[in-house]
Design an enzyme around this catalytic site. Structure first.
Site, PDB file in Angstrom:
ATOM      1  N   GLY A  88      52.443  56.889  41.275  1.00 37.07           N
ATOM      2  CA  GLY A  88      52.406  57.548  40.195  1.00 37.07           C
ATOM      3  C   GLY A  88      51.717  58.848  40.061  1.00 37.07           C
ATOM      4  NE  ARG A 141      55.955  53.964  39.918  1.00 39.57           N
ATOM      5  CZ  ARG A 141      54.563  54.106  40.008  1.00 39.57           C
ATOM      6  NH1 ARG A 141      53.894  53.790  41.112  1.00 39.57           N
ATOM      7  NH2 ARG A 141      53.834  54.359  38.852  1.00 39.57           N
ATOM      8  CG  ASP A 162      47.354  49.689  45.322  1.00 43.91           C
ATOM      9  OD1 ASP A 162      47.934  50.318  44.594  1.00 43.91           O
ATOM     10  OD2 ASP A 162      46.978  48.612  44.859  1.00 43.91           O
ATOM     11  CB  THR A 204      46.093  55.843  41.650  1.00 42.19           C
ATOM     12  OG1 THR A 204      46.404  54.993  40.608  1.00 42.19           O
ATOM     13  CG2 THR A 204      44.858  55.415  42.442  1.00 42.19           C
ATOM     14  CG  ASP A 243      46.037  52.766  38.032  1.00 42.15           C
ATOM     15  OD1 ASP A 243      46.093  53.562  37.103  1.00 42.15           O
ATOM     16  OD2 ASP A 243      47.108  51.942  38.795  1.00 42.15           O
ATOM     17  CG  ASP A 251      44.071  50.812  41.542  1.00 47.53           C
ATOM     18  OD1 ASP A 251      43.987  51.806  42.172  1.00 47.53           O
ATOM     19  OD2 ASP A 251      45.547  50.143  41.654  1.00 47.53           O
ATOM     20  NE  ARG A 284      50.889  50.380  39.465  1.00 43.37           N
ATOM     21  CZ  ARG A 284      51.301  50.367  40.897  1.00 43.37           C
ATOM     22  NH1 ARG A 284      50.593  49.885  41.906  1.00 43.37           N
ATOM     23  NH2 ARG A 284      52.156  51.179  40.920  1.00 43.37           N
TER      24      ARG A 284
END
Ligand code: ADP
Ligand code: F6P
Length: 324
Positions: free
Chosen positions: A13, A74, A105, A127, A129, A131, A173
């Site tokens: 992303g 992707r 990740d 990212t 996110d 995460d 996510r």
């Protein structure tokens, strides 16, 4: 001093700040006399030869731009051994001795796969996110949170005018960081995250209670990993008489000009990634911990889960209760 031929790509992303990261990689490399090869469309470009040498002027005026000038992708093919071998042959053809991967990740798992096949990779956490638990922050997270709170404020204005309730779904996510940080810093009464699951019955009862206590407008932020806004709204409508509107912010939160914090993070990490190559380090991931730039083994970085802050989550509950 050794001169390197460094490849750089963005993957997964896109995030605001990826361009600032590319700019820092390019300019820091050029300061050492290196050749920088921009790889377009992430790992797809690494397999298909979508490569162009980058000069200083190519990254002029990009620090403030959202998205990624290198484009992203992707790629399922890259996950296969054949795809990875193809990428390595391409790197050999361009005589790339190192590759800087800017991504999340998944992209780091791709980088790890290349490292295991002998490639020297440097990972940069890109990212929205947040995460990636080895680093306190990922590039793009701060901008995404700022994007979300600015939308929450608009939603709050119209909800308040009608004494309505809204549930706003944000990205992340499986990680609730965007939801939690937006809730802490924006007008949010309830936050639902995957890390601290709260029964929907309880959240719905909280909304009814708010109304009884005179708060007719409430905002709920739900992380995509905790469920869909549409489903939560349906549940509340079916079990209470609260008038609730679902809103999905979607890609609005991922675009736009990066905040100063993201530009700074991307710049510091990009420069450090190149310095590590010149220090002879192999297969590292750069990050930030307690405002210090750190680096860890790429395998350690890709294996880390998120570092959701439960204390912050509890504090949100304390600060958003109605005290009578
Ligand atoms: P992000 O990097 O934002 O987490 P993805 O999870 O989509 O995004 O990962 C980006 C790309 O990284 C994938 O499309 C794929 O090409 C590559 N990738 C992900 N997981 C692996 C894996 N286990 N092995 C090799 N490559 C991977
Ligand atoms: O990883 C970044 C992210 O924006 C997530 O928050 C979201 O779940 C996902 O990517 C969306 O993926 P896509 O860009 O494929 O729609």
């Amino acid at each position: 001093m050794a001169v390197h031929r460094i490849g750089v790509l963005t993957s997964g992303g896109d995030t605001p700040g990826m361009n600032a990261a590319v700019r820092a990689v390019v300019r820091r490399s050029l300061s050492f006399g290196d050749v920088v090869l921009g790889v377009y469309h992430g790992y797809e470009g690494l397999m298909n030869g979508s490569v162009k040498q980058l000069q200083s002027a190519d990254v002029h005026g990009v620090i403030q731009r959202g998205g990624t000038i290198l484009r992203t992708a992707r790629s399922e093919t890259f996950k296969t051994p054949e795809g990875q071998e193809k990428a390595i042959r391409l790197m050999e053809a361009y005589e790339m001795d190192s590759l800087v991967v800017i991504g999340g990740d998944g992209s780091f798992r791709g980088a790890e796969a290349l490292a295991k096949r002998g490639v020297n990779v440097m990972g940069m956490p890109g990212t929205i996110d947040n995460d990636m638990g080895y680093t306190d922050f990922t590039i793009g997270f701060d901008t995404a949170v700022n994007n979300v709170i600015s939308e929450l404020e608009k939603i709050r204005d119209t909800m308040r005018s009608h004494d309505r309730v809204a549930v706003v779904e944000v990205m992340g996510r499986a990680c609730g960081d965007i939801a939690l940080w937006s809730a802490m810093t924006g007008p949010t009464d309830i936050v639902l995250t995957p890390e601290c699951p709260r029964p929907w019955e309880e959240a719905a009862a909280h909304l009814v209670q708010n109304r009884l206590l005179g708060r007719y407008t409430s905002l709920v932020v739900i992380a995509e990993g905790a469920g869909k806004a549409e489903d939560f709204a349906k549940f509340v409508r079916e079990t209470t008489d609260v008038d609730i509107k679902p809103v999905v912010l979607s890609y609005i939160q991922r675009g736009g000009s990066p905040t100063a914090a993201d530009r700074m993070l991307a710049t510091r990490l990009g420069a450090r990634a190149v310095e590590l190559i010149h220090e002879g380090k192999r297969n590292r991931a750069v990050g930030i911990r307690d405002n210090k730039i750190i680096d860890v083994d790429i395998c350690e970085a890709s294996g880390h889960s998120d570092n959701f802050d439960e204390e912050l989550y509890n504090l949100h509950g304390v600060l958003n209760k109605i005290y009578i």
